[in-house]
Scaffold this active site. Structure first.
Site, short mmCIF file in Angstrom:
data_model
loop_
_atom_site.label_atom_id
_atom_site.label_comp_id
_atom_site.label_asym_id
_atom_site.label_seq_id
_atom_site.Cartn_x
_atom_site.Cartn_y
_atom_site.Cartn_z
N SER A 45 0.82 -1.20 0.00
CA SER A 45 0.00 0.00 0.00
C SER A 45 0.87 1.26 0.00
CB SER A 45 -0.97 -0.05 1.18
OG SER A 45 -1.98 0.92 1.07
N ASP A 67 -8.78 -2.52 -7.12
CA ASP A 67 -8.72 -3.44 -5.98
C ASP A 67 -9.60 -2.97 -4.82
OD1 ASP A 67 -7.34 -1.37 -4.75
OD2 ASP A 67 -5.48 -2.48 -4.45
N HIS A 70 -7.70 -4.81 -1.81
CA HIS A 70 -6.46 -4.08 -1.54
C HIS A 70 -5.59 -4.77 -0.49
CE1 HIS A 70 -3.88 -0.59 -1.54
NE2 HIS A 70 -3.97 -0.49 -0.24
#
Length: 431
Positions: A207, A372, A405
């Site tokens: 991330s 995502d 994600h």
């Protein structure tokens, strides 16, 4: 019918097997030791870091109760955020954890009288999610998977948490916090290499940590990275090409980006004070002139971010956005180390936000596209194109269907794909 039922049962049984058993024999480490593994440093996502604070005599609290810890040493500022509400500390937290932009030096700093520090640097076990509803939302599950294939914390496995309130700078951009952090991380890379017979190091980022790891590599001397960096593996990276989710967090609240125990106006004020709130906004080069925010009175495209700041009551953010975030949007310098970028796709992801009445105190309606759930597919593809067109950059892009994600570091079926890439990075020669 019986064959179909049997197939389903076999699939369920496979999910129960240890991750190690999924891997081809050529990818499995020997049980006798970890001599063939390259050391790994984990760079976590947004909010996974534990922060402590200390209040000095220079701190002037806005209300008496916020000064109760003044002069009493270090205390947990961002460690267990559920306590912020339970102990009625949200307003004090917002004040003590906020940042101040200094236009004279084009950099961010703490409020006067507030000192902060990151805990557990170097340890892979010191990275924790603050969300009590899924406490393994950071790297816990991935760390356990790496341990199952032979990695050991402090020996071949390390962690590099950072102060997530700040955004990593481009080469040449001022950042006192990241100057120190990058020096620390260079030292950690060298230590990890020395502990593994001078093997090169794999950086594994998730991330927002993807941006941190990427900018770290780009800020180091080329000769140093060629000597010490084996591979950069980024899972669901949030990069400067931008995501629409970041725009929603800035306008409304960051509960989808970072865990918030309760939605309070003070938390939004705090979030907007952070440098990390204004990076990752949609890049005009990627999102173009198409409307990404729709209201009754007017629409906003990626070219209209400064006007949008005014609309949401955040004019103070325009200067730091213009001077610190905008240059990142068009900076695509390759890191010149082998890189693998793994993204989930096939998940509903906001591509337009609808605030029809122009009320930014309520959650918007969304028009969805692909991605995502957080990162838009258009952003993934833009980054892929830029990396592939640069001579000498070894780049591999993988898209995992229906992986959200966080699934790439949380869900075993998706994490399996990431671990395979890490093991492949261990084997591929970079000489």
């Amino acid at each position: 019918m019986a064959t179909s039922t049997l197939a389903r049962l076999l699939s369920l049984l496979l999910l129960l097997l240890p991750l190690r058993e999924f891997l081809p024999a050529s990818h499995r480490p020997e049980d006798s030791g970890t001599g063939e593994l390259h050391p790994i440093i984990l760079v976590p996502g947004l909010g996974c870091t534990d922060l402590e604070a200390r209040l000095t005599d220079a701190y002037q609290p806005s209300m008496p109760r916020c000064g109760i810890l003044k002069g009493k040493g270090w205390f947990g500022l961002w460690t267990n955020v559920s306590h912020l509400v339970a102990e009625d500390y949200m307003e004090c937290f917002e004040e003590q954890a906020r940042l101040v932009y200094d236009p004279a030096i084009n950099d961010y700093r703490n409020l006067p009288g507030v000192e902060t520090r990151v805990l557990n640097f170097g340890s892979a076990s010191g990275i924790h999610d603050k969300n009590i509803h899924h406490q393994k939302g950071c790297f816990d599950t991935a760390r356990e998977a790496l341990e199952r294939i032979g990695y050991r914390d402090g020996n071949t496995l390390f962690g590099a948490p950072y102060d997530f309130r700040y955004a990593p700078p481009l080469p040449g951009q001022p950042s006192q916090v990241y100057s120190r952090y990058f020096q620390q991380l260079m030292g950690l890379v060298e230590t990890a290499s020395e502990k593994s017979q001078h093997k090169k190091v794999i950086l594994f980022a998730h991330s927002f940590g993807g941006m941190v790891a990427l900018e770290f590599v780009r800020n180091t001397p080329l000769a140093w990275r060629e000597r010490y960096i084996k591979h950069l593996v980024m899972a669901a990276p949030v990069l400067a090409v931008g995501i629409l989710q970041q725009l929603k967090s800035l306008a409304y609240q960051p509960s989808d980006m970072i865990y918030v125990p309760t939605a309070l106006p003070s938390f939004r004020r705090w979030w907007r004070s952070l440098e990390s709130s204004i990076v990752d906004l949609p890049s005009p080069k990627v999102f173009g002139h198409k409307p990404i925010v729709i209201t009754r009175q007017r629409n906003y495209s990626a070219y209209d971010m400064e006007e949008f700041f005014v609309a949401i009551g955040f004019s103070d953010g325009i200067e730091p956005f213009r001077r610190r975030a905008v240059p990142k949007m068009s900076f695509f310098q390759a890191p010149m180390v082998p890189m693998t970028c793994i993204n989930g796709v096939g998940v509903r992801t906001p591509r337009q936000l609808v605030y029809w009445e122009g009320n930014y105190d309520v959650a918007p309606e969304s028009v969805y596209g692909d991605g995502d759930g957080t990162v838009n597919l258009i952003s993934m593809l833009a980054f892929d194109r830029e990396m592939r067109r640069q001579p000498g950059q070894k780049f591999k892009s993988i898209k995992v269907r229906n992986a959200e994600h966080s699934a790439l570091i949380l869900d075993e079926w998706a994490l399996k794909r990431v671990i395979e890439e890490i093991l492949e990075a261990n084997q591929v020669s970079t000489d």
